[in-house]
Design a protein around this motif. Structure first.
Motif, short mmCIF file in Angstrom:
data_model
loop_
_atom_site.label_atom_id
_atom_site.label_comp_id
_atom_site.label_asym_id
_atom_site.label_seq_id
_atom_site.Cartn_x
_atom_site.Cartn_y
_atom_site.Cartn_z
N SER A 49 56.57 1.77 -10.53
CA SER A 49 57.71 1.65 -10.99
C SER A 49 58.25 0.04 -11.31
CB SER A 49 58.83 2.33 -10.22
OG SER A 49 58.70 3.83 -10.42
N THR A 50 57.31 -0.92 -10.54
CA THR A 50 57.60 -2.38 -10.74
C THR A 50 57.09 -2.93 -11.84
OG1 THR A 50 55.65 -2.89 -9.51
CG2 THR A 50 57.58 -2.64 -8.27
N LEU A 51 56.39 -1.96 -13.06
CA LEU A 51 56.06 -2.41 -14.20
C LEU A 51 57.19 -2.88 -14.98
CD1 LEU A 51 53.28 -0.04 -14.97
CD2 LEU A 51 53.18 -2.60 -14.69
N LYS A 52 57.08 -3.97 -15.76
CA LYS A 52 58.18 -4.42 -16.74
C LYS A 52 57.67 -4.06 -18.03
CE LYS A 52 60.57 -6.06 -13.08
NZ LYS A 52 61.34 -5.10 -12.58
N LEU A 53 58.48 -3.35 -19.01
CA LEU A 53 58.08 -3.28 -20.23
C LEU A 53 58.63 -4.25 -21.04
CD1 LEU A 53 56.62 -1.23 -22.06
CD2 LEU A 53 58.72 0.04 -22.51
#
Length: 116
Positions: A49-53
């Protein structure tokens, strides 16, 4: 032990413990730069959930299979909670997802205009 070959950003990686950091760095780069992104995974056991789109991303699709019987409901729920609202309808679950590799990410990082 054999590890899967993972194509990312125009490169093929033999996914092994030794390449884990490079693979994670490239995933983050692809997610942060892509204006179109499709992720296909034969199974999903967790979602980072730390991925940044990229805020300019105009097409994002995730297709998850249950081929190996190890897809986790919690991982899918985390993914849906993470996904921007405009893309939630682009989360697809497939009972059968025939693939030779467990995960594929495909995207482009710039908008290409019409050719003349």
């Amino acid at each position: 032990m054999e590890y899967p070959v993972v194509p990312i950003h125009g490169k093929l990686f033999l996914h092994s413990p030794q390449t884990e950091n490079e693979l994670e760095r490239l995933y983050r780069k692809v997610f942060s730069e892509a204006v179109e992104l499709t992720v296909v995974s034969a199974y999903l056991t967790n979602w980072d959930s730390t991925l940044k789109l990229n805020s300019r991303c105009n097409s994002f699709r995730v297709i998850v299979g249950k081929d190996f019987g190890i897809t986790k409901k919690a991982a899918c729920t985390n993914l849906l909670e993470w996904m921007p609202p405009r893309f939630k309808s682009e989360f697809w679950w497939r009972a059968v997802l025939t693939a030779s590799i467990p995960r594929l990410s495909s995207g482009k990082n710039k908008v290409v205009g019409p050719t003349r």
